[in-house]
Every structure is written in C-alpha cells, then in structure tokens.
Design an enzyme around this catalytic site. Structure first.
Site, PDB file in Angstrom:
ATOM      1  CB  SER A  21      -0.936  -0.046   1.221  1.00 51.61           C
ATOM      2  OG  SER A  21      -1.847   1.038   1.180  1.00 51.61           O
ATOM      3  CB  THR A  22       1.327   4.077   2.380  1.00 47.90           C
ATOM      4  OG1 THR A  22      -0.079   4.204   2.566  1.00 47.90           O
ATOM      5  CG2 THR A  22       1.958   5.448   2.357  1.00 47.90           C
ATOM      6  CG  HIS A  65      -4.213  -0.773  -0.694  1.00 46.45           C
ATOM      7  ND1 HIS A  65      -3.985  -0.776   0.667  1.00 46.45           N
ATOM      8  CD2 HIS A  65      -4.778  -1.968  -0.980  1.00 46.45           C
ATOM      9  CE1 HIS A  65      -4.400  -1.927   1.166  1.00 46.45           C
ATOM     10  NE2 HIS A  65      -4.877  -2.670   0.183  1.00 46.45           N
ATOM     11  CG  MET A 109      -0.915   3.794   6.727  1.00 50.68           C
ATOM     12  SD  MET A 109      -0.403   3.982   8.442  1.00 50.68           S
ATOM     13  CE  MET A 109      -1.956   4.416   9.212  1.00 50.68           C
ATOM     14  CG  ASP A 157      -5.700  -5.560   2.353  1.00 43.95           C
ATOM     15  OD1 ASP A 157      -6.355  -6.593   2.591  1.00 43.95           O
ATOM     16  OD2 ASP A 157      -5.632  -5.050   1.215  1.00 43.95           O
TER      17      ASP A 157
END
Length: 362
Positions: free
Chosen positions: A180-181, A207, A300, A303
């Site tokens: 993600s991030t 993401h 973050m 998931d």
C-alpha cells in the site's frame, strides 16, 4: 493534546489553495501554516515556515511538482503528498513522483480545478495523519541500496532460511504480493530485480485509485526483465509476468481446466480496500496443488493478514514480510508478523533474491 501537523499547501490555482486549506482546517490535528503558488514559491516557504507535510500539485508553472519534489527531497526532506489530476499525463507524473520520494498521492475527482475535492477530503486528511508514522530515512533513499546482512532481529521475527522441503522444485508455483503506502517504490525495487525466466506468475495488489495502476505497470514494465502489466479480466496467467490489480477492482485468481485465470470484480471494498490483498490471498488459498509464495510489504493497516491466515490453512505456502528497517510504513508487514503466519522477515533489497531462490531453485 499533541501538536497539530503543520501543512504547507502548494497549488497554482488560488481557488484550489483556498479549498484545500478550508478542507484541512476543519481537523484539529492539522494546521495549515501557509500556501504556495508554484514549486519555487514552495521551496522558499518550506525554509521559512518549516512545515511537517507538503501537499503538492503536479502541474504548475514556473516550477512544476516533479522538479519541486526533487529539490525538497534533496534539500529539506519531509513527507510530500502529491495532489494529482487523473489524466494519463497526470497519472504518469504521479507514478514518477513516487519514485522521487513522494510519500503518497491523492487523485483530484475532476480536472485540475476540482470543485468536488470534498469527495476525497477524508482520504487527504488520513494521508496527512499517516505521515506521523513515516520512515523518512527510507522515503529519501531514492537510489538502490546494496543489500546488507541483518545484524539484529526481534525475538518473534524469523530470519529467512532455505525451505525445508524439496517439493517447490516440482510443483506449480504462484507469487502473491500485497502493498500500500510506499508500495510503488517497493515494487520497483523487487520487480526490477527478478529474472525474466522466473518460473511463476506474479499477482500484485497495490492500493491505488482507478486510473493510476496502468501508468505504474507501464513504468515498471519498461525497467524490468519480467513483463509487468495491468491485469485484465479472464487472462490466462503466465510465468515471468506480473499482473497488477487495476485501481478500484478486486483481483481474484481462479482455476479453469489446467490453467489459472484472472477475474476482476467490483464486489464491495473489503475493510475499505478495493483492490484488497485479503481478497487475492483468499482466492489463491483455494488452489491446493499450487505452491504459493506470499509477500507483504510497506503500507498502513492490516490488509493481507486475514488472507494470509487462509493461505496458511490451505498449506503449500511460504510467507515473507518486509522488515521495519526498510518499510516506509510498517503497518501491513507488522500486522502479518504479529499474526504468526510469516516465515521470513527481510529487508526490501533482499526480497527479490528470496523470491528467485524459492521459485527457481526450490
């Protein structure tokens, strides 16, 4: 009460500067300490106002967002959130910004002057609040780092070891990656180090909103030995190809006859995410005869952890998590490690070697 996060808003449109400032000022944990109309103005204001975070428009006169970002990360490094239009050019520049050290980005809902920016207000605020946990050292590490041996490791972490089974040599294999991030840069460091003859397909959930994953795939494809593409519905997946879930769609893997086929789904987001790492991992857990290698990197939240549990219950799974030392945000890897389902924790620079050894050498 903790000190508010000081934000500098940079946009060439006076309307957008006022709108972003207004949206952020409603949150007590954020203080907009100034605005700037272009990159040059931003560099001056950063030195004078010392913000904690910068929101940076991509397309501006005098000095655009990309050139400004390069200077910020070399002269006064701090978390920068790009505010981007969803045009093809905007998406390409945003992906480029991720490689130059931008922390994350927000997509304007419509055009460069976006009257409906309030639609992404919560997203923007959450990104700014996330910067409290950023690993700034990794964010400014734009050049590839030479792999270094791990000298210390937490007691409940497991150092990577050679697989205890030879069954990986024979069986069909599948690589699953969730991030993600900070993910675009992490993916660059992993995918560009994989050999073109990798004996497994790679399925990636990053993401990212709709409109940006194609630019990410195209950039990674241009600099990798393996082929990297945005996944399409109903593709028969092949070894040595990485398939990135399109923004806004779940990527699911299904067996059809003797082959594996991708399925794109617009089912509701899972724990706020679509695409969801859990969704991909869960679908792969149904493939009993395949050896799965799951990798969870920077991001973050949690998931991937629930999906990893399902993979572990289905057997034939080896799981790798990125270390805290190299993760830009240590949320997703930490959650997976704490679950007890991770076999190996390693620095980002070693993940590609681990994948290659396990897949091609067994």
């Amino acid at each position: 009460m903790m000190n508010p996060i000081k934000v500098l808003v940079v946009d060439d449109s006076a309307f957008m500067r006022a709108l972003i400032k207004d949206l952020l000022s409603n949150n007590k944990r954020i203080q907009v300490i100034g605005t700037a109309r272009n990159g040059l103005d931003a560099l001056d204001k950063i030195k004078r106002l010392n913000p904690d975070v910068v929101t940076l428009d991509v397309e501006m006169p005098v000095m655009d967002g990309i050139d400004a970002l390069k200077k910020i990360m070399s002269e006064s490094p701090l978390p920068v959130i790009m505010v981007s239009s969803t045009t093809t050019e905007g998406a390409k520049n945003t992906i480029l910004a991720m490689q130059y050290g931008a922390f994350d980005f927000i997509a304007k809902p419509s055009g460069s002057i976006s009257l409906d920016l309030y639609k992404v207000k919560d997203e923007l605020i959450n990104r700014i609040l996330e910067t409290k946990r950023v690993n700034l050292k990794q964010l400014i590490q734009a050049d590839p780092i030479e792999p270094k041996p791990l000298t210390t490791i937490d007691d409940n972490w497991k150092q990577c070891s050679v697989l205890k089974t030879n069954s990986y040599r024979q069986g069909k294999k599948l690589v699953l990656i969730g991030t993600s991030t900070g993910g675009p840069r992490a993916l660059e460091k992993v995918l560009t180090r994989l050999p073109g003859n990798l004996q497994a397909p790679i399925l990636v959930v990053q993401h990212m909103p709709k409109g940006f994953t194609r630019s990410l795939a195209e950039r990674l494809d241009a600099i990798s030995e393996i082929h990297v593409k945005e996944a399409e519905n109903g593709e028969i997946i092949q070894n040595g190809v990485a398939y990135i879930a399109p923004g806004g769609m779940h990527l699911i893997i299904r067996k059809v006859g003797k082959t594996l086929v991708t399925e794109l789904s617009t089912e509701p987001p899972l724990k706020g995410h679509r695409p969801s790492v859990d969704k991909l991992f869960s679908s792969a857990s149904q493939l009993q005869e395949y050896h799965k290698l799951a990798v969870i990197m920077t991001g973050m939240g949690s998931d991937g952890t629930e999906g990893l549990k399902q993979l572990k219950q289905s057997k034939n799974i080896y799981a790798i998590a990125e270390s805290e030392k190299t993760a830009i945000i240590f949320g997703m890897p930490k959650s997976a490690i704490n679950s007890g389902y991770i076999d190996c924790v390693t620095d980002l620079e070693k993940i590609a070697d681990q994948i290659t050894k396990i897949i091609n050498e067994g």
